[in-house]
Design an enzyme around this catalytic site. Structure first.
Site, PDB file in Angstrom:
ATOM      1  N   TRP A 101      -7.312  76.519 -21.197  1.00 32.21           N
ATOM      2  CA  TRP A 101      -8.587  77.249 -21.063  1.00 32.21           C
ATOM      3  C   TRP A 101      -9.567  76.808 -22.146  1.00 32.21           C
ATOM      4  CZ3 TRP A 101      -8.956  78.649 -16.474  1.00 32.21           C
ATOM      5  CH2 TRP A 101      -7.904  79.235 -15.775  1.00 32.21           C
ATOM      6  N   ASP A 171     -12.752  83.687 -26.412  1.00 30.50           N
ATOM      7  CA  ASP A 171     -12.269  84.023 -25.068  1.00 30.50           C
ATOM      8  C   ASP A 171     -10.995  84.844 -25.276  1.00 30.50           C
ATOM      9  OD1 ASP A 171     -11.046  84.175 -22.603  1.00 30.50           O
ATOM     10  OD2 ASP A 171     -11.030  82.012 -22.233  1.00 30.50           O
ATOM     11  N   LYS A 195      -6.653  90.036 -16.303  1.00 31.34           N
ATOM     12  CA  LYS A 195      -5.419  89.916 -17.075  1.00 31.34           C
ATOM     13  C   LYS A 195      -4.958  91.286 -17.560  1.00 31.34           C
ATOM     14  CE  LYS A 195      -5.990  85.668 -16.281  1.00 31.34           C
ATOM     15  NZ  LYS A 195      -6.607  84.655 -17.080  1.00 31.34           N
TER      16      LYS A 195
END
Ligand SMILES: *Cc1c(COP(=O)(O)O)cnc(C)c1O
Length: 361
Positions: A101, A171, A195
């Site tokens: 990511w 993030d 998530k």
């Protein structure tokens, strides 16, 4: 009705009470005669939902008035572009590469300016967090970017990088609301909802107000301008109404259950059950350096790909879903987000013990 123990990395398990309540309100939200999915986002009843969600989140995370809370869409990945478009005044930013990511965010930023990789753990399949105490931070960097919890590889920053005075952008998709954070350490802190918080598509951006500016990079779409969303209290266009409503319910669930300190305590306890087992197991091994372990995502292997596959198959048959590891790591991964009950982890470990006994030569 039967629910499995869902160890998915995302979209992931949500609190059962939240789902139950949403089901009860599905056809007639509190006397409105309609579902939250069907109501105008300009209505008073919806305004109470989105304002309430923000207020609860502000209390939970202790967010001061110096920060804006935005409910946006496009998932976490849209932020990979939105961040440089809005923050790259000097067209320079430093990225720390701790997984896929982070790498994707870094690659996206390269479209808008000079995005430097100032540290990386790619050399050991992202199984650790690099030492970030004295990085070669660029003097004119607009920000330093991290992926705080690495969902795929199971690492987490337990110490934030020394950004040498530059703004920190994080993030936090897969650790959002998993423990208390001091938001004042960040210029921008964001997470995709699926998530730990709610339905996919919603992304929550917490941004320091002085970083919200009009002079974004030329060509920045209106929809990707923080100022537009801030000026319109996340109601510039139709927001992901239903998703935000569920996020609000999860915030309330967290508050009812003692807030983020209590959640951290539970998460530490849960993760310890699994890590303690892995540390003494003759068959299973964790893949992450001990001091960088995540409380949320726990990858592990047997060292034998066939045995891993058998474990995934048999665990599924026993009611443990989504334990297959990411394709770049192999093996298994148990994601144990806030809504995973302790007994889910206890039962998983009991299952792993039985599997070990049956297969240890
Ligand atoms: C899942 C995830 C993303 C991507 O989220 P999308 O909503 O699919 O764009 C980004 N960063 C992290 C840390 C993630 O776990």
């Amino acid at each position: 009705m039967s629910r499995v123990y869902n160890f998915s990395a995302g979209p992931a398990v949500l609190p059962e009470e939240v789902l139950q309540e949403a089901a009860e309100e599905m056809l007639d939200y509190r006397g409105s005669g309609m579902s939250v999915m069907e109501m105008s986002h300009r209505s008073k009843v919806y305004d109470d939902i989105i304002k309430g969600a923000e207020a609860t989140l502000r209390r939970l995370m202790n967010i001061s008035d110096e920060y804006e809370v935005l409910f946006l869409q496009g998932g976490a990945s849209t932020q990979f572009a939105m961040i440089p478009m809005n923050l790259m005044k000097n067209r320079v930013a430093d990225y720390i590469i701790t997984g896929q990511w982070a790498k994707k965010a870094w690659q996206e930023a390269q479209k808008y300016g000079q995005a430097n990789a100032v540290a990386s753990s790619a050399d050991q399949t992202f199984s650790y967090i690099p030492d970030c105490s004295d990085l070669p931070i660029s003097p004119d960097a607009d920000y330093v970017y991290i992926t705080e919890n690495n969902t795929i590889y199971g690492t987490k920053y337990h110490t934030l990088p020394n950004t040498k005075g530059k703004i920190l952008v994080s993030d936090a998709s897969s650790c959002f609301l998993s423990e208390p954070v001091d938001i004042n350490n960040y210029g921008l802190y964001y997470g995709g909802a699926q998530k730990n918080v709610g339905p996919a598509g919603v992304v929550i951006v917490i941004i320091r107000k002085d970083l919200i500016r009009e002079d974004v990079l030329p060509g920045t779409p209106t929809m990707l301008t923080y100022k537009i969303h801030a000026d319109n209290a996340s109601l510039y266009n139709t927001p992901p109404c239903y998703g935000i409503y569920i996020c609000g319910k999860v915030f309330e669930w967290l508050e009812k259950n003692g807030g983020l300190a209590a959640m951290k305590e539970k998460n530490v306890k849960k993760a310890k059950i699994l890590y303690d087992f892995l540390d003494q197991s003759q068959l299973f091994k964790g893949t992450v350096r001990r001091e960088d372990r995540s409380l949320m995502n726990v990858p592990f292997v047997t060292g034998d790909a066939d045995l891993d596959a058998l474990f995934v198959k048999e665990s599924k048959a026993a009611g443990f879903e989504n334990l297959k590891g990411h394709r770049t790591v192999g093996g298994m991964r148990a994601s144990i987000y806030n809504a995973m009950p302790i007994e889910g982890v206890e039962k998983l470990v009991a299952f792993m013990k039985d599997f070990e006994e049956a297969h240890l030569k």
